[in-house]
Motif scaffolding. Structure first.
Motif, PDB file in Angstrom:
ATOM      1  N   THR A   1       0.786  -1.123  -0.302  1.00 16.66           N
ATOM      2  CA  THR A   1      -0.405  -0.209  -0.465  1.00 16.66           C
ATOM      3  C   THR A   1       0.872   1.481  -0.058  1.00 16.66           C
ATOM      4  O   THR A   1       0.920   2.405  -0.478  1.00 16.66           O
ATOM      5  CB  THR A   1      -1.027   0.364   0.765  1.00 16.66           C
ATOM      6  OG1 THR A   1      -1.616  -1.177   1.504  1.00 16.66           O
ATOM      7  CG2 THR A   1      -2.167   0.997   1.336  1.00 16.66           C
ATOM      8  N   TRP A   2       2.010   1.122   0.845  1.00 13.08           N
ATOM      9  CA  TRP A   2       2.481   2.801   0.597  1.00 13.08           C
ATOM     10  C   TRP A   2       3.100   2.818  -0.120  1.00 13.08           C
ATOM     11  O   TRP A   2       3.947   3.952  -1.610  1.00 13.08           O
ATOM     12  CB  TRP A   2       4.307   2.248   2.069  1.00 13.08           C
ATOM     13  CG  TRP A   2       4.756   3.526   2.226  1.00 13.08           C
ATOM     14  CD1 TRP A   2       4.471   4.534   2.568  1.00 13.08           C
ATOM     15  CD2 TRP A   2       6.248   3.204   1.988  1.00 13.08           C
ATOM     16  NE1 TRP A   2       5.229   5.591   2.360  1.00 13.08           N
ATOM     17  CE2 TRP A   2       7.065   4.470   1.595  1.00 13.08           C
ATOM     18  CE3 TRP A   2       7.053   2.213   1.281  1.00 13.08           C
ATOM     19  CZ2 TRP A   2       7.965   4.988   2.151  1.00 13.08           C
ATOM     20  CZ3 TRP A   2       8.322   2.706   0.947  1.00 13.08           C
ATOM     21  CH2 TRP A   2       8.348   3.689   1.178  1.00 13.08           C
ATOM     22  N   LEU A   3       4.212   1.898  -0.446  1.00 13.75           N
ATOM     23  CA  LEU A   3       4.991   1.935  -2.111  1.00 13.75           C
ATOM     24  C   LEU A   3       4.126   1.996  -3.501  1.00 13.75           C
ATOM     25  O   LEU A   3       4.160   3.076  -4.516  1.00 13.75           O
ATOM     26  CB  LEU A   3       5.559   0.275  -2.630  1.00 13.75           C
ATOM     27  CG  LEU A   3       6.629  -0.155  -1.976  1.00 13.75           C
ATOM     28  CD1 LEU A   3       6.980  -1.472  -1.694  1.00 13.75           C
ATOM     29  CD2 LEU A   3       7.561   0.670  -1.821  1.00 13.75           C
ATOM     30  N   ASP A   4       2.895   1.327  -2.978  1.00 14.77           N
ATOM     31  CA  ASP A   4       1.672   1.857  -4.440  1.00 14.77           C
ATOM     32  C   ASP A   4       1.187   3.162  -4.241  1.00 14.77           C
ATOM     33  O   ASP A   4       1.171   4.088  -5.213  1.00 14.77           O
ATOM     34  CB  ASP A   4       0.092   1.412  -4.702  1.00 14.77           C
ATOM     35  CG  ASP A   4       0.547   0.240  -4.877  1.00 14.77           C
ATOM     36  OD1 ASP A   4       1.180  -0.553  -5.441  1.00 14.77           O
ATOM     37  OD2 ASP A   4      -0.466  -0.837  -4.490  1.00 14.77           O
ATOM     38  N   ALA A   5       1.216   3.697  -2.955  1.00 21.42           N
ATOM     39  CA  ALA A   5       0.519   5.526  -2.669  1.00 21.42           C
ATOM     40  C   ALA A   5       2.330   6.879  -3.227  1.00 21.42           C
ATOM     41  O   ALA A   5       2.409   7.805  -3.841  1.00 21.42           O
ATOM     42  CB  ALA A   5       0.262   5.617  -1.666  1.00 21.42           C
ATOM     43  N   GLU A   6       3.625   5.653  -2.871  1.00 16.07           N
ATOM     44  CA  GLU A   6       4.173   6.583  -3.316  1.00 16.07           C
ATOM     45  C   GLU A   6       4.557   6.718  -4.854  1.00 16.07           C
ATOM     46  O   GLU A   6       5.352   7.369  -5.611  1.00 16.07           O
ATOM     47  CB  GLU A   6       5.677   6.265  -2.503  1.00 16.07           C
ATOM     48  CG  GLU A   6       5.596   6.497  -1.485  1.00 16.07           C
ATOM     49  CD  GLU A   6       4.840   8.465  -0.645  1.00 16.07           C
ATOM     50  OE1 GLU A   6       5.921   8.844  -1.586  1.00 16.07           O
ATOM     51  OE2 GLU A   6       4.155   8.067   0.002  1.00 16.07           O
ATOM     52  N   PHE A   7       5.093   5.353  -5.233  1.00  8.36           N
ATOM     53  CA  PHE A   7       5.085   5.333  -6.918  1.00  8.36           C
ATOM     54  C   PHE A   7       4.351   4.342  -7.389  1.00  8.36           C
ATOM     55  O   PHE A   7       4.279   3.217  -7.748  1.00  8.36           O
ATOM     56  CB  PHE A   7       6.448   4.132  -7.147  1.00  8.36           C
ATOM     57  CG  PHE A   7       7.792   4.835  -5.746  1.00  8.36           C
ATOM     58  CD1 PHE A   7       8.724   5.717  -6.718  1.00  8.36           C
ATOM     59  CD2 PHE A   7       7.913   4.377  -4.309  1.00  8.36           C
ATOM     60  CE1 PHE A   7       9.684   6.154  -5.425  1.00  8.36           C
ATOM     61  CE2 PHE A   7       8.747   4.207  -3.582  1.00  8.36           C
ATOM     62  CZ  PHE A   7       9.395   5.544  -4.129  1.00  8.36           C
ATOM     63  N   PRO A   8       3.049   4.956  -7.973  1.00  6.62           N
ATOM     64  CA  PRO A   8       2.262   4.165  -8.525  1.00  6.62           C
ATOM     65  C   PRO A   8       2.313   3.463  -9.928  1.00  6.62           C
ATOM     66  O   PRO A   8       1.501   2.959 -10.322  1.00  6.62           O
ATOM     67  CB  PRO A   8       1.165   5.338  -8.486  1.00  6.62           C
ATOM     68  CG  PRO A   8       1.606   6.422  -8.633  1.00  6.62           C
ATOM     69  CD  PRO A   8       2.912   6.014  -7.616  1.00  6.62           C
ATOM     70  N   ASP A   9       3.342   4.365 -10.494  1.00  2.82           N
ATOM     71  CA  ASP A   9       3.336   3.856 -11.686  1.00  2.82           C
ATOM     72  C   ASP A   9       4.240   1.991 -11.835  1.00  2.82           C
ATOM     73  O   ASP A   9       4.736   1.021 -12.895  1.00  2.82           O
ATOM     74  CB  ASP A   9       3.774   4.527 -12.507  1.00  2.82           C
ATOM     75  CG  ASP A   9       2.749   5.356 -13.341  1.00  2.82           C
ATOM     76  OD1 ASP A   9       1.898   5.274 -13.253  1.00  2.82           O
ATOM     77  OD2 ASP A   9       3.025   6.378 -13.571  1.00  2.82           O
ATOM     78  N   THR A  10       5.496   1.909 -11.511  1.00  2.00           N
ATOM     79  CA  THR A  10       6.551   1.523 -11.091  1.00  2.00           C
ATOM     80  C   THR A  10       6.729   0.361  -9.915  1.00  2.00           C
ATOM     81  O   THR A  10       7.750  -0.180  -9.871  1.00  2.00           O
ATOM     82  CB  THR A  10       7.903   1.941 -11.333  1.00  2.00           C
ATOM     83  OG1 THR A  10       7.989   2.858  -9.927  1.00  2.00           O
ATOM     84  CG2 THR A  10       7.798   2.745 -12.131  1.00  2.00           C
ATOM     85  N   THR A  11       5.670   0.612  -8.629  1.00  3.53           N
ATOM     86  CA  THR A  11       5.764  -0.795  -7.986  1.00  3.53           C
ATOM     87  C   THR A  11       5.619  -2.195  -8.365  1.00  3.53           C
ATOM     88  O   THR A  11       4.754  -2.292  -8.985  1.00  3.53           O
ATOM     89  CB  THR A  11       4.645  -0.350  -7.403  1.00  3.53           C
ATOM     90  OG1 THR A  11       4.250   0.616  -6.707  1.00  3.53           O
ATOM     91  CG2 THR A  11       4.618  -1.084  -5.399  1.00  3.53           C
ATOM     92  N   PRO A  12       6.578  -2.812  -7.782  1.00  5.68           N
ATOM     93  CA  PRO A  12       6.700  -4.152  -7.653  1.00  5.68           C
ATOM     94  C   PRO A  12       5.583  -5.031  -7.280  1.00  5.68           C
ATOM     95  O   PRO A  12       4.238  -4.246  -6.338  1.00  5.68           O
ATOM     96  CB  PRO A  12       8.101  -4.688  -6.976  1.00  5.68           C
ATOM     97  CG  PRO A  12       7.910  -3.377  -6.059  1.00  5.68           C
ATOM     98  CD  PRO A  12       7.911  -2.430  -6.363  1.00  5.68           C
ATOM     99  N   GLY A  13       5.221  -6.416  -8.396  1.00  9.59           N
ATOM    100  CA  GLY A  13       4.171  -7.028  -7.528  1.00  9.59           C
ATOM    101  C   GLY A  13       4.212  -7.972  -6.225  1.00  9.59           C
ATOM    102  O   GLY A  13       5.223  -7.410  -4.916  1.00  9.59           O
ATOM    103  N   LYS A  14       3.179  -8.132  -5.347  1.00 10.41           N
ATOM    104  CA  LYS A  14       2.758  -8.421  -4.348  1.00 10.41           C
ATOM    105  C   LYS A  14       3.027  -9.585  -3.825  1.00 10.41           C
ATOM    106  O   LYS A  14       4.219  -9.593  -2.898  1.00 10.41           O
ATOM    107  CB  LYS A  14       0.700  -8.944  -4.398  1.00 10.41           C
ATOM    108  CG  LYS A  14       0.814  -9.066  -2.736  1.00 10.41           C
ATOM    109  CD  LYS A  14      -0.962  -9.002  -3.073  1.00 10.41           C
ATOM    110  CE  LYS A  14      -1.079  -9.397  -4.012  1.00 10.41           C
ATOM    111  NZ  LYS A  14      -3.018 -10.207  -3.465  1.00 10.41           N
ATOM    112  N   SER A  15       3.636 -10.800  -5.402  1.00  7.29           N
ATOM    113  CA  SER A  15       4.556 -11.973  -4.596  1.00  7.29           C
ATOM    114  C   SER A  15       5.890 -11.421  -5.007  1.00  7.29           C
ATOM    115  O   SER A  15       6.388 -12.051  -3.526  1.00  7.29           O
ATOM    116  CB  SER A  15       4.492 -12.921  -5.565  1.00  7.29           C
ATOM    117  OG  SER A  15       4.723 -12.196  -7.179  1.00  7.29           O
ATOM    118  N   THR A  16       6.358 -10.292  -5.505  1.00  9.00           N
ATOM    119  CA  THR A  16       7.849  -9.654  -5.029  1.00  9.00           C
ATOM    120  C   THR A  16       7.913  -9.531  -3.555  1.00  9.00           C
ATOM    121  O   THR A  16       9.330  -9.836  -3.279  1.00  9.00           O
ATOM    122  CB  THR A  16       8.616  -8.603  -6.326  1.00  9.00           C
ATOM    123  OG1 THR A  16       8.163  -9.327  -7.920  1.00  9.00           O
ATOM    124  CG2 THR A  16      10.082  -7.919  -6.114  1.00  9.00           C
TER     125      THR A  16
END
Length: 73
Positions: A25-40
């Protein structure tokens, strides 16, 4: 951002005590276009939980990137 930088951020979340969902959630908020996937994120959390705090890729077996033969040398 490159993979190495995201691994450091995932490690930061792990050290701060966030779970994988909070980290995603934090990574999606900060880097919406390039966040790694949940499995990563889960993979790196599992690695950190085992005590391996390195963010580097491990060595892989197999064919090398460059092959040296008598012709090349």
């Amino acid at each position: 951002m490159d993979k190495k930088e995201f691994r450091v951020l995932i490690k930061y979340c792990f050290v701060k005590g966030k779970n994988t969902v909070q980290a995603k959630t934090w990574l999606d908020a900060e880097f919406p276009d390039t966040t790694p996937g949940k499995s990563t994120i889960k993979y790196w959390y599992a690695k950190f939980t085992r005590g391996d705090m390195s963010t580097e890729d491990g060595e892989r077996s197999g064919r090398p990137k460059e092959v040296f033969t008598e012709k090349n040398i």
